[in-house]
Design a protein around this motif. Structure first.
Motif, PDB file in Angstrom:
ATOM      1  N   ARG A 288       4.733 -15.262 -10.445  1.00  0.00           N
ATOM      2  CA  ARG A 288       4.280 -14.395 -11.537  1.00  0.00           C
ATOM      3  C   ARG A 288       3.566 -15.234 -12.572  1.00  0.00           C
ATOM      4  O   ARG A 288       4.037 -16.305 -12.956  1.00  0.00           O
ATOM      5  N   ASN A 289       2.401 -14.738 -13.030  1.00  0.00           N
ATOM      6  CA  ASN A 289       1.644 -15.393 -14.096  1.00  0.00           C
ATOM      7  C   ASN A 289       1.420 -16.877 -13.837  1.00  0.00           C
ATOM      8  O   ASN A 289       1.587 -17.722 -14.725  1.00  0.00           O
ATOM      9  N   GLY A 290       1.072 -17.215 -12.592  1.00  0.00           N
ATOM     10  CA  GLY A 290       0.707 -18.586 -12.268  1.00  0.00           C
ATOM     11  C   GLY A 290       1.858 -19.547 -12.120  1.00  0.00           C
ATOM     12  O   GLY A 290       1.661 -20.760 -12.243  1.00  0.00           O
ATOM     13  N   ALA A 291       3.063 -19.048 -11.833  1.00  0.00           N
ATOM     14  CA  ALA A 291       4.207 -19.926 -11.615  1.00  0.00           C
ATOM     15  C   ALA A 291       5.087 -19.339 -10.524  1.00  0.00           C
ATOM     16  O   ALA A 291       5.220 -18.112 -10.409  1.00  0.00           O
ATOM     17  N   PRO A 362      11.004  -8.204 -10.633  1.00  0.00           N
ATOM     18  CA  PRO A 362      10.075  -7.092 -10.840  1.00  0.00           C
ATOM     19  C   PRO A 362       8.710  -7.559 -11.355  1.00  0.00           C
ATOM     20  O   PRO A 362       8.618  -8.369 -12.283  1.00  0.00           O
ATOM     21  N   GLY A 363       7.668  -7.071 -10.717  1.00  0.00           N
ATOM     22  CA  GLY A 363       6.309  -7.417 -11.113  1.00  0.00           C
ATOM     23  C   GLY A 363       5.759  -8.669 -10.464  1.00  0.00           C
ATOM     24  O   GLY A 363       4.617  -9.060 -10.737  1.00  0.00           O
ATOM     25  N   THR A 364       6.539  -9.311  -9.603  1.00  0.00           N
ATOM     26  CA  THR A 364       6.064 -10.538  -8.965  1.00  0.00           C
ATOM     27  C   THR A 364       5.106 -10.230  -7.815  1.00  0.00           C
ATOM     28  O   THR A 364       5.063  -9.126  -7.274  1.00  0.00           O
ATOM     29  N   ALA A 365       4.367 -11.272  -7.441  1.00  0.00           N
ATOM     30  CA  ALA A 365       3.539 -11.245  -6.236  1.00  0.00           C
ATOM     31  C   ALA A 365       4.245 -12.087  -5.178  1.00  0.00           C
ATOM     32  O   ALA A 365       4.861 -13.103  -5.496  1.00  0.00           O
ATOM     33  N   MET A 366       4.165 -11.660  -3.924  1.00  0.00           N
ATOM     34  CA  MET A 366       4.826 -12.393  -2.851  1.00  0.00           C
ATOM     35  C   MET A 366       3.827 -12.719  -1.750  1.00  0.00           C
ATOM     36  O   MET A 366       3.013 -11.874  -1.368  1.00  0.00           O
ATOM     37  N   ALA A 383      12.556  -3.681  -2.776  1.00  0.00           N
ATOM     38  CA  ALA A 383      13.819  -3.279  -3.397  1.00  0.00           C
ATOM     39  C   ALA A 383      14.111  -4.061  -4.663  1.00  0.00           C
ATOM     40  O   ALA A 383      14.872  -3.602  -5.525  1.00  0.00           O
ATOM     41  N   HIS A 384      13.494  -5.228  -4.804  1.00  0.00           N
ATOM     42  CA  HIS A 384      13.735  -6.064  -5.980  1.00  0.00           C
ATOM     43  C   HIS A 384      12.520  -6.118  -6.905  1.00  0.00           C
ATOM     44  O   HIS A 384      12.465  -6.972  -7.795  1.00  0.00           O
ATOM     45  N   GLY A 385      11.547  -5.222  -6.689  1.00  0.00           N
ATOM     46  CA  GLY A 385      10.485  -5.035  -7.662  1.00  0.00           C
ATOM     47  C   GLY A 385       9.184  -5.752  -7.418  1.00  0.00           C
ATOM     48  O   GLY A 385       8.336  -5.820  -8.321  1.00  0.00           O
ATOM     49  N   VAL A 386       8.962  -6.321  -6.226  1.00  0.00           N
ATOM     50  CA  VAL A 386       7.694  -6.986  -5.970  1.00  0.00           C
ATOM     51  C   VAL A 386       6.544  -5.997  -6.141  1.00  0.00           C
ATOM     52  O   VAL A 386       6.667  -4.811  -5.810  1.00  0.00           O
ATOM     53  N   ALA A 387       5.423  -6.465  -6.690  1.00  0.00           N
ATOM     54  CA  ALA A 387       4.301  -5.576  -7.006  1.00  0.00           C
ATOM     55  C   ALA A 387       3.108  -5.757  -6.079  1.00  0.00           C
ATOM     56  O   ALA A 387       2.290  -4.845  -5.932  1.00  0.00           O
ATOM     57  N   ALA A 388       2.969  -6.942  -5.456  1.00  0.00           N
ATOM     58  CA  ALA A 388       1.810  -7.210  -4.604  1.00  0.00           C
ATOM     59  C   ALA A 388       2.213  -8.226  -3.547  1.00  0.00           C
ATOM     60  O   ALA A 388       3.033  -9.114  -3.803  1.00  0.00           O
ATOM     61  N   ILE A 389       1.618  -8.096  -2.375  1.00  0.00           N
ATOM     62  CA  ILE A 389       1.969  -8.948  -1.235  1.00  0.00           C
ATOM     63  C   ILE A 389       0.705  -9.412  -0.537  1.00  0.00           C
ATOM     64  O   ILE A 389      -0.242  -8.634  -0.359  1.00  0.00           O
ATOM     65  N   ALA A 390       0.689 -10.689  -0.136  1.00  0.00           N
ATOM     66  CA  ALA A 390      -0.366 -11.216   0.747  1.00  0.00           C
ATOM     67  C   ALA A 390       0.310 -11.784   1.986  1.00  0.00           C
ATOM     68  O   ALA A 390       1.318 -12.488   1.881  1.00  0.00           O
ATOM     69  N   VAL A 412       2.902  -0.504  -3.988  1.00  0.00           N
ATOM     70  CA  VAL A 412       2.754  -1.954  -3.928  1.00  0.00           C
ATOM     71  C   VAL A 412       1.409  -2.306  -3.288  1.00  0.00           C
ATOM     72  O   VAL A 412       0.993  -1.684  -2.303  1.00  0.00           O
ATOM     73  N   ALA A 413       0.730  -3.286  -3.859  1.00  0.00           N
ATOM     74  CA  ALA A 413      -0.549  -3.740  -3.310  1.00  0.00           C
ATOM     75  C   ALA A 413      -0.302  -4.682  -2.132  1.00  0.00           C
ATOM     76  O   ALA A 413       0.724  -5.360  -2.070  1.00  0.00           O
ATOM     77  N   MET A 414      -1.269  -4.733  -1.222  1.00  0.00           N
ATOM     78  CA  MET A 414      -1.185  -5.688  -0.119  1.00  0.00           C
ATOM     79  C   MET A 414      -2.581  -6.097   0.308  1.00  0.00           C
ATOM     80  O   MET A 414      -3.505  -5.282   0.330  1.00  0.00           O
ATOM     81  N   VAL A 415      -2.729  -7.366   0.643  1.00  0.00           N
ATOM     82  CA  VAL A 415      -3.969  -7.892   1.231  1.00  0.00           C
ATOM     83  C   VAL A 415      -3.589  -8.780   2.409  1.00  0.00           C
ATOM     84  O   VAL A 415      -2.454  -9.261   2.513  1.00  0.00           O
TER      85      VAL A 415
END
Length: 424
Positions: A288-291, A362-366, A383-390, A412-415
């Motif tokens: 999240r936010n570059g970390a 919540p709000g993290t990218a994975m 289930a734990h709030g991820v917002a985007a996945i690659a 949730v976003a995905m690429v």
């Protein structure tokens, strides 16, 4: 006990020759064994992976190699292997293999993070924390540290910009074994030298990492039977957010498409995918936010890897609360709570807040280094709030995985990355 401790500082006598030649068809690469004179003693590596394993480091100094139209890194591109005594500003005993391989894998990641000041803390050849920040290397290092304060103990700090005094203050306040940087601002080395067992390395070649990122090297793996596997080194194809591919799949004539990431989500996915290049597989990273928020490494199944990263996120989140509020680790607080009602109450409150905040996820990218063979790994993250996945894409169940993202609330976003990033 004192005799056992000696093995970690004893210099192994290595039997390896001063020169080595690798011949591939009619092309040759010539290597020279590296030694350094430290405290009046000339020696190469102190030892290998363990104290009873002799080891040697070789530097490529002559030759060139082109295979299948691809030109590989040649002489003059050295980083760790080209270090001289003057670059070992404070060396202690001669360096061991793990000191150098931790730094080397950090450089493997940093070659894809040149756009901003970045910091990595390496432990057992995996990052315990990583961050980049437009606010400077000190901010990046602080955020990398708080990703996993416990695992950072005894780690190696590597940054891609000159190390400043604020970053040096953090390093000096904790126990690290190695710090490596392209340069050091005035007065910083003197601050770092207050930690007598800290190895301080200057690696000028860090400034060349973006150039080297596009040039592969020959990657060799020795087998137990003496055989050798040779491969091109991994090259990250995701060098900007525009390089991600839309997540789309078709099943029984029906096409499903995933939500496109927001700019911030895409930036976090770009960052996390760069870090993924240096993480042992199977692995996932929450950021999240570059970390990094949590890094799950080396699991045998994909959903288990997600569950490990989630568990680590909850544990590290609770430990941060305990350390900042109670002045002790989560584990120390649990010990106190066994016989102290005030500590037990504090522990209960911290654990309740950790559950309520879902470990800060919540709000993290994975990112995932391999595709999801089933949707269970994605469902576990959602289930734990991820917002985007690659993820690489290419599973026969990509449509189910995308549907898991589309069914989530919020969606949730995905690429897709279009490439796998395994590291064994």
């Amino acid at each position: 006990m004192s005799d056992l401790k000696k093995m970690y500082s004893t210099l192994q006598e290595d039997p390896f020759p001063a020169e080595m030649t690798l011949r591939l068809g009619d092309q040759e690469l010539h290597y020279t064994k590296r030694t350094w004179t430290i405290d009046g003693q000339e020696k190469g590596l102190r030892y290998g992976e363990n104290p009873d394993q002799p080891a040697a480091l070789y530097q490529l100094d002559k030759g060139s190699l082109t295979l299948g139209g691809v030109t590989f890194r040649g002489p003059g591109a050295g980083l760790v292997s080209s270090l001289e005594e003057k670059h070992m500003i404070q060396a202690g005993k001669h360096p061991g293999k793990t000191n150098f391989t931790d730094v080397d894998n950090a450089l493997n990641i940093l070659q894809y993070l040149d756009a901003k000041p970045a910091a990595l803390i390496m432990k057992h050849n995996n990052p315990s924390g990583a961050a980049w920040s437009g606010d400077g290397v000190a901010t990046a290092l602080e955020r990398a540290f708080w990703c996993d304060r416990i695992a950072a103990f005894g780690g190696a700090v590597i940054v891609n910009r000159p190390l400043d005094k604020k970053a040096a203050e953090l390093i000096s306040s904790c126990y690290f074994e190695v710090v490596a940087a392209p340069d050091f601002e005035e007065g910083v080395v003197e601050m770092l030298k207050s930690r007598k067992n800290l190895r301080i390395l200057q690696i000028p070649g860090i400034s060349r990492l973006p150039e080297l990122a596009r040039m592969p090297f020959i990657d060799l793996k020795s087998l137990q039977d003496g055989g050798i596997i040779m491969q091109h080194s991994f090259r990250n194809r995701i060098l900007s957010a525009d390089d991600f591919l839309p997540a789309t799949a078709e099943k029984d004539g029906v096409t499903v498409n995933a939500r496109k990431p927001s700019p911030q989500e895409a930036d976090d996915l770009l960052f996390a995918w760069a870090v993924e290049a240096g993480v042992t597989s199977n692995s996932v990273i929450f950021a999240r936010n570059g970390a990094t928020v949590s890094i799950g490494t080396g699991e045998q199944d994909r959903v288990g890897c997600v569950e490990l990263a989630v568990h680590k996120a909850y544990t590290k989140y609770a430990d941060t609360l305990a350390f900042r509020e109670q002045g002790c680790s989560l584990y120390e607080l649990k010990q106190k709570a066994a016989g102290d009602s005030a500590a037990a109450e504090a522990l209960e409150d911290i654990e309740a807040r950790t559950r309520a905040d879902r470990g800060g996820l919540p709000g993290t990218a994975m990112v995932s280094d391999g595709f999801f063979p089933f949707r269970d790994g994605v469902d576990a993250a959602i289930a734990h709030g991820v917002a985007a996945i690659a993820q690489p894409g290419g599973s026969i169940r990509d449509h189910e995985v995308i549907m898991a993202c589309n069914e989530a609330a919020p969606q949730v976003a995905m690429v897709f990355t279009g490439q796998r990033s395994f590291k064994h």
